[in-house]
Design an enzyme around this catalytic site. Structure first.
Site, mmCIF file in Angstrom:
data_model
loop_
_atom_site.group_PDB
_atom_site.id
_atom_site.type_symbol
_atom_site.label_atom_id
_atom_site.label_comp_id
_atom_site.label_asym_id
_atom_site.label_seq_id
_atom_site.Cartn_x
_atom_site.Cartn_y
_atom_site.Cartn_z
ATOM 1 N N HIS A 52 0.954 -1.205 -0.037
ATOM 2 C CA HIS A 52 0.117 -0.049 0.127
ATOM 3 C C HIS A 52 0.935 1.281 0.042
ATOM 4 O O HIS A 52 1.749 1.279 0.394
ATOM 5 C CB HIS A 52 -0.769 -0.147 1.182
ATOM 6 C CG HIS A 52 -1.938 -0.809 1.397
ATOM 7 N ND1 HIS A 52 -3.011 -1.178 2.048
ATOM 8 C CD2 HIS A 52 -2.132 -2.161 0.297
ATOM 9 C CE1 HIS A 52 -3.778 -1.994 1.855
ATOM 10 N NE2 HIS A 52 -3.077 -2.696 0.803
ATOM 11 N N GLU A 54 0.921 4.069 1.753
ATOM 12 C CA GLU A 54 1.245 4.430 3.020
ATOM 13 C C GLU A 54 2.519 3.955 3.492
ATOM 14 O O GLU A 54 3.435 4.245 3.754
ATOM 15 C CB GLU A 54 0.291 4.560 3.745
ATOM 16 C CG GLU A 54 -1.061 5.265 3.594
ATOM 17 C CD GLU A 54 -2.100 4.281 2.955
ATOM 18 O OE1 GLU A 54 -1.647 3.628 1.571
ATOM 19 O OE2 GLU A 54 -3.086 4.048 3.262
ATOM 20 N N CYS A 82 -6.382 2.076 5.468
ATOM 21 C CA CYS A 82 -7.013 0.776 5.844
ATOM 22 C C CYS A 82 -6.265 0.369 7.216
ATOM 23 O O CYS A 82 -5.695 1.220 7.630
ATOM 24 C CB CYS A 82 -6.530 -0.259 4.906
ATOM 25 S SG CYS A 82 -4.987 -0.751 5.108
ATOM 26 N N CYS A 85 -2.332 0.001 7.286
ATOM 27 C CA CYS A 85 -1.981 1.323 7.275
ATOM 28 C C CYS A 85 -1.940 2.369 8.302
ATOM 29 O O CYS A 85 -1.130 3.051 8.922
ATOM 30 C CB CYS A 85 -1.999 2.128 6.023
ATOM 31 S SG CYS A 85 -1.638 1.147 4.384
HETATM 32 ZN ZN ZN Z 1 -3.587 0.335 3.645
#
Ligand code: ZN
Length: 170
Positions: A52, A54, A82, A85
């Site tokens: 991801h 992040e 999410c 993260c």
């Molecule tokens: Zn994430």
């Protein structure tokens, strides 16, 4: 600090993701008024569920600064983080989290849960939301719309091929 300017840089990252068929989510990490890390979601390309945007900027920034505590840093991301993260944002001790669009399906910074603002954790980054909200969500809407259209066209084409093949085999 110019949140819009930094969010625009995260949006540029998200556009790179879209260009290679990835869900358009981008992030940048700012330290000392400078962007020191940029990344976009590339989960499909890398086949890595941890990729991801992040997590990747957090990793890049830690390597660059030579420390895991990213105090004095601000993380900009186009979509609400999410749970994974949001957890990494707490763990890395970033000062501020700025995100664009809310994610009602998986967001854990206000939508499903609110991890960074849960006072039971030992670190609570400041959260700023809604920066370039419309641009960030429009990127996602456009991406998923064209994905659905492509899938529909593919199904239709496959059906036609199947019918042709059945006719040929008769
Ligand atoms: Zn994430």
């Amino acid at each position: 600090m110019n949140h819009e300017m930094y969010m625009d840089a995260a949006i540029e990252e998200a556009k790179k993701a879209a260009a290679i068929g990835e869900v358009p989510i981008g992030a940048v990490l700012v330290y000392d008024n400078k962007i020191i890390a940029r990344a976009f979601n590339d989960r499909e390309t890398s086949q890595n569920p941890l990729h991801h945007a992040e997590l990747m900027v957090i990793e890049q920034a830690s390597q660059l600064l030579g420390k895991w505590r990213l105090t004095d840093c601000t993380l900009y991301v186009t979509l609400e983080p999410c749970p994974m993260c949001a957890g990494a944002i707490i763990q890395s001790r970033v000062d501020k989290l700025v995100f664009g669009a809310h994610d009602p399906k998986a967001g854990c910074v206000g939508s499903l849960m609110d991890l960074p603002r849960d006072s039971r954790f030992n670190h609570a980054p400041e959260v700023i939301t809604g920066i370039r909200n419309e641009v960030c969500s429009e990127l996602l809407t456009t991406f998923f719309r064209s994905l659905r259209e492509r899938n529909k066209a593919r199904k239709k084409a496959m059906k036609m091929i199947e019918q042709e093949n059945t006719t040929c085999n008769k």
